[in-house]
Design a protein around this motif. Structure first.
Motif: not given
Length: 1130
Positions: A448-455
């Motif tokens: 989870w960073n400033s670009i997006g989220i990977i779940r």
């Protein structure tokens, strides 16, 4: 088998915590002051089911699928188990209940309250209630007789009573406890218990012993105690078989006795010495679950074997592993994948006692008071425990059996030899990806960073990866299958990077989905070499990096080209990338006493690769570990440790680390944490997710992001002075990135920097005014040193109006010093800029000229006129040298603003001296001496426009990127460019009489010759010189106002250039010594055409003078521009 103590883990927020097992023993159920009931499948369950029952839960009991809790709203509630569905309210009190218990068959519930009442309620019919009155203070604890005849209760009035349930009468009362007025003031909560099955004995913890009373006779049969019980016992519980009794004290000691033999079997010490307030014995296994007053949950295993028999020895003399020296109790439980030994069972002993065959004496294992109870007999075949590896979870079973067989009764201890009791090594932190949750979770965040989220979802239904972008204009959401079982991921505005571990069949893989690629192939996969696993990855602008188990860091372009590979000094912990910066954290050694020993490297991977941080130690809080590594949105490295301290790289202080926030100060409870997802410097924001009772958030429901403010840890922050000091230095720190951007030619808003400077100067003026009021004038001068020139002037006015004349005088001295420093700095900057600009222009001239010489379309024409144009340029250069060479240190009108170039600024490749100011035929400026203020080198303009277009294209490609963009170079003014380009070195001013000669046969290599010639050779007269000698009188007669030699030469240059090509060649031939007939023919033709050329001379001179003012067509090619400029067609 000896008892084993697992490391404690976080259960609830700090406060009283209760624990019990379900009927089968498959789950541990706890409740705490956070109002939650949590159901744990095991101690290692990082995702327990949580049921909120109220604001606070004081006690819980579980039987027959009914979960009963005593809640802060003065009720006794029922929930179904394990669903957690509310099933009504059993009863109410006027104040909160303190303890609730089931009877043996689960049909009745007893509850004791702060209103001095005890109630017994039927579970199926809550209207069937019985109330017991008689206590004169709040009820501490209750216990049902296994035969449902009696009910025992303990109260703050100091009495323990046994009630007859049928008629609600008091059978017996003992004044055993110390009186108090409330439960929180009680010395002990006195959790008493009846012996299971028969109910023959009632165990009551009193002071430092357990009193056992016989049923019906109510006589005190015997007491159980131990010499190592140093403080009051708090709670007792029986084993299901009724043979063993366990007790917990207020200082964290757990002791187990055999009731029949009255022997002490176990002594286990809490890791931190917290009070034991919950004890529960597993219904079938040899386990004891316990909780403390700080909300932590622990587990003892192998307390006795399932058959109810233990080894022949009577005392288990063990010393538990002291995890206080490794990690905090609430840290180890939640460390998840971060720690190597987080889920490893540790034996309850780590230090031993030597027992020699010749001597039966036992010695103390440790000088620590809490470990004096642990003795271990060792035989000659056992292993010296000082040689055991740190973090080992157990000894070999054979060794444990030998030790168990050799344990014997405790004699009087006589110390003989002390074992090592110094600092213990800390288990190394495992590699992790910032913004990810532990690997063992079925639903987890990979990043989870400033670009997006990977779940990542890995359950029975699906094994997939979902990618979500905060800004959908970058890319749409993506769903990926996870057949290769990817474990780490990173996300940038250009690509998605995934990596997986190796298996027996497949190698470790690095998988990149380059969604910003302009071609159709948008992904690539690289297999790692055999026995090499990817452990950490990160993405930057145009590159990807992967660190492997082979201590290698591998760099790739974003398109999949392998770049540099280099070794890391130690195992990687985490990595982060931003723009051209790569931030690496690794283990630089072994830490001790719970401290991690980490190092950090910071690299810049641009065109000029360099290392900023060279393996410097990473400063962490004591006994903490790293939880987040990354960059601010503006590109400043930051990291967060497990204690919630956020640190930022202070570029203005020699790249040291400054703590900028303590997230623990924003937490309501000790067990709450903030999970960092991003940092912004402008505006100052710490973006994180609040996690109640955990270190990381669940994937569902979607967590909400909170914004915390920054605060530097300055002293006396509550005072006005301390507050302004903190604000000033925080403003300085959080705007250091602007200087970094300017230094590295990145774009930034000038208004932001101006606003920051204005804010800082206002704070300094306020602090100066405050110091004036406090009559701290010396402090005022110190503050003035931090001010700008204008702010110091305002400070002088303020001091004068305040009638502080001495201070005003001191501030005036500071102002004078600052003015001198400012002037000196400006001069230095101008010199550096001019020198740098000169070098750029010279290099551009060399490169462009060489390129044009290689084009055959111009070569013939250049060869025809190279000699004549070269001669004119030589004379032009000579006139300039003569004009400025009279006093090389005096400033002329044309060079007053341009400092002299330092000698030796340009050297040739073969270490010879050259004339860098020599202008070749392809790059000369024909009218520079006439109108230097308005003329520029067209090659320089071409070079600058090329830079502009390049920078513009790069900016266009990255317009959607949050990464900062390069600045466009600012071209200098025409006057400054021309002046700096033709400024002469002082070392060459003595050679004003030497004239250079062009080689007509080697004109195509003119530019390269400038760089390769070793010395300046003296040459014979040129054709122009001979022509000038013969026509000097004509020039003076036509222009009687010309008196200076330099002006005569300039006029001659203009007239010579308007001659035809044949005439100039003839004069050149004459200068080289051709036959007299050729010379005579040339002179004759010259006098014949003289009358015709007179008018053309004036027109050509006018045309040449106006030539630089003319605009060049925008659609001309570079070759056409060069041709039109360098070679004037007749």
């Amino acid at each position: 088998m000896p008892a084993t103590q697992k490391p404690m883990r976080y259960g609830h927020t700090e406060g009283h915590t209760d624990v019990c097992f379900d009927d089968s023993g498959s789950c541990i159920v706890t409740c705490g002051s956070d109002g939650d009931v949590r159901i744990w499948e095991d101690l290692d369950d990082d995702d327990p089911k949580s049921i909120n029952v109220g604001e606070k839960a004081y006690s819980c009991a579980l039987k027959n699928g009914k979960l009963v809790t005593a809640v802060s709203n003065n009720t006794i509630q029922v929930h179904t188990f394990p669903e957690g569905v509310p099933d009504g309210i059993l009863t109410r009190f006027t104040t909160n209940a303190n303890h609730v218990v089931f009877n043996k068959d689960g049909t009745k519930v007893a509850a004791g309250s702060n209103d001095f009442l005890v109630k017994v309620v039927d579970v199926m019919d809550c209207s069937q209630q019985k109330t017991f009155r008689g206590h004169d203070a709040p009820i501490l604890s209750l216990s049902f007789d296994p035969k449902d005849i009696f009910l025992a209760s303990a109260s703050c009035d100091g009495s323990v009573r046994v009630w007859q349930i049928s008629d609600q009468t008091c059978a017996i009362s003992w004044p055993l406890l110390q009186k108090c007025n409330d439960v929180i003031n009680a010395k002990s909560i006195c959790r008493l218990a009846w012996q299971p099955k028969s109910g023959k004995l009632l165990a009551i913890p009193v002071e430092k012993s357990v009193k056992l009373y016989r049923r019906e006779s109510w006589s005190n049969q015997f007491d159980l105690s131990d010499n190592f019980i140093s403080q009051t016992l708090n709670i007792v519980t029986w084993s299901p078989c009724g043979q063993y009794l366990a007790a917990g004290s207020v200082n964290g000691l757990i002791i187990v006795w055999n009731v029949e033999t009255k022997d002490c079997l176990e002594r286990v010490k809490h890791e931190k010495g917290y009070a034991i307030c919950g004890l529960a014995w597993h219904p079938t296994c040899s386990r004891i679950a316990y909780t403390d007053a700080e909300g932590n949950l622990g587990l003892l295993e192998n307390v006795c074997n399932p058959s109810g028999e233990i080894s022949s020895s009577k005392v288990s003399s063990r010393v538990e592993k002291d995890y206080n020296d490794l990690f905090d109790g609430d840290d180890t439980s939640n460390a998840g994948d971060f720690l190597n030994d987080n889920a490893v069972e540790t034996p309850s002993f780590s230090k031993g006692i030597i027992h020699d065959d010749e001597d039966d004496d036992i010695m103390l294992a440790s000088g620590r008071p809490r470990q004096r109870s642990h003795f271990l007999e060792d035989d000659e075949n056992s292993v010296d425990l000082t040689m055991l590896k740190t973090g080992s979870s157990h000894l070999k079973e054979e060794e444990e059996d030998d030790q168990a067989d050799s344990i014997h009764n405790l004699p009087v201890p006589t110390p003989q030899r002390q074992f090592y009791d110094g600092p213990l090594p800390t288990p190394r932190q495992k590699p992790f990806q910032s913004g990810s949750t532990p690997l063992h979770l079925t639903h987890r965040f990979m990043v989870w960073n400033s670009i997006g989220i990977i779940r990542c979802y890995n359950d029975e239904q699906d094994n997939a990866i979902d990618v979500e972008f905060h800004d959908t204009s970058i890319h749409h959401a993506t769903h990926l299958s996870n057949t290769l079982n990817y474990t780490v991921a990173d996300l940038s505005h250009e690509a998605i990077l995934l990596a997986c571990k190796s298996t027996d069949e497949l190698a470790s893989k690095l998988h990149c989905l380059h969604f910003s690629s302009w071609d159709s192939s948008k992904e690539w996969i690289v297999d790692m070499p055999q026995n090499e696993d990817v452990e950490a990855i990160c993405l930057g602008q145009g590159w990807a990096a992967a660190s492997t188990s082979a201590l290698l860091l591998r760099l790739f372009t974003i398109g999949g080209v392998q770049k540099e590979v280099f070794s890391l000094p130690g195992p990687v912990v985490s990595m982060a990338g931003h723009g051209e910066q790569l931030f690496i954290v690794y283990h630089r050694g072994i830490g001790f006493d719970g401290d991690q020993c980490l190092g950090v490297q910071l690299l810049e991977l641009g065109k000029k690769k360099k290392q900023i941080l060279h393996g410097d130690p990473l400063p962490l809080t004591r006994k903490s570990y790293l939880v987040w590594v990354g960059f601010s949105a503006e590109g400043t490295p930051c990291f967060v440790d497990s204690e919630g301290i956020v640190r930022m790289l202070n570029r203005g202080l020699g790249n040291l680390w400054t703590p900028v926030c303590n997230t623990r100060e924003h937490c309501k409870g000790k067990s709450d944490h903030y999970w960092v997802v991003g940092i912004h410097e402008n505006p100052q924001q710490l973006r994180c997710i609040p996690c109640k009772g955990s270190r990381f958030p669940p994937t569902l429901p979607r967590p909400a992001v909170a914004i915390l403010s920054f605060q530097l840890p300055y002293c006396q922050i509550g005072t006005e002075k301390g507050q302004m000091e903190e604000q000033y230095w925080r403003s300085v720190l959080f705007h250091n990135h602007l200087d970094y951007l300017a230094k590295n030619d990145y774009e930034y808003e000038e208004s932001t920097k101006n606003q920051a400077i204005k804010q800082q100067q206002e704070l300094l003026m306020k602090m100066l005014a405050l110091s004036c009021k406090l009559e701290r004038e010396f402090r005022c001068v110190e503050l003035a040193d931090l001010m700008t020139q204008n702010a110091v002037n305002l400070a002088i006015k303020y001091a004068s109006r305040s009638r502080r004349l001495i201070l005003a005088q001191r501030l005036s001295e500071v102002a004078i010093e600052k003015a001198a420093e400012l002037a000196a700095t400006q001069v230095e900057e101008e010199e550096e800029e001019e020198e740098e600009d000169f070098r750029k222009k010279l290099n551009a001239s060399y490169s462009n000229t060489a390129t044009e010489w290689n084009q055959p379309g111009l070569r013939n024409q250049v060869e025809e006129e190279a000699e004549d144009t070269g001669e004119a340029d030589d004379i032009e250069e000579k006139s300039e040298i003569h004009k400025h060479g009279q006093n090389p240190f005096s400033k002329s009108a044309n060079s007053c603003d341009v400092p002299a170039i330092k000698p030796g600024a340009v050297t040739s490749s073969n270490q010879g001296r050259v004339n860098p100011f020599k202008v070749s035929a392809s790059s000369k400026e024909p009218t520079i001496s006439v109108n230097s203020a308005r003329s520029t080198n067209i090659l320089d303009n071409m070079n600058k426009s090329y830079k502009k277009s390049t920078a513009f294209n790069r900016a266009t490609n990255n317009e959607k990127s949050p990464v900062i963009k390069p600045l466009v170079p600012k071209p200098k003014s025409k006057q400054a460019s021309a002046a700096s380009y033709f400024q002469k070195k002082t070392s060459e001013t003595d050679k004003t009489e030497e004239v250079k000669e062009e080689n007509p046969k080697n004109s195509s290599s003119e530019t390269s010759a400038m760089c390769d010639q070793d010395t300046e050779n003296q040459r014979p007269k040129t054709g122009f010189q001979m022509w000038l000698e013969e026509n000097r009188s004509n020039i003076l007669s036509d222009n009687p106002d010309l008196s200076d030699e330099a002006d005569i030469i300039k006029k001659g240059i203009l007239l010579f250039r308007v001659l035809s090509t044949e005439e100039r060649k003839a004069w050149a031939t004459k200068a080289k010594g051709e036959t007299a007939s050729d010379v005579a023919e040339t002179k004759k033709r010259k006098f014949v055409d003289e009358s015709q050329e007179t008018e053309n001379q004036k027109e050509k001179a006018t045309e040449n003078l106006n030539l630089p003012k003319k605009q060049k067509p925008l659609d001309l090619s570079t070759n056409q521009k060069l041709s039109a400029f360098a070679f004037k067609q007749e």
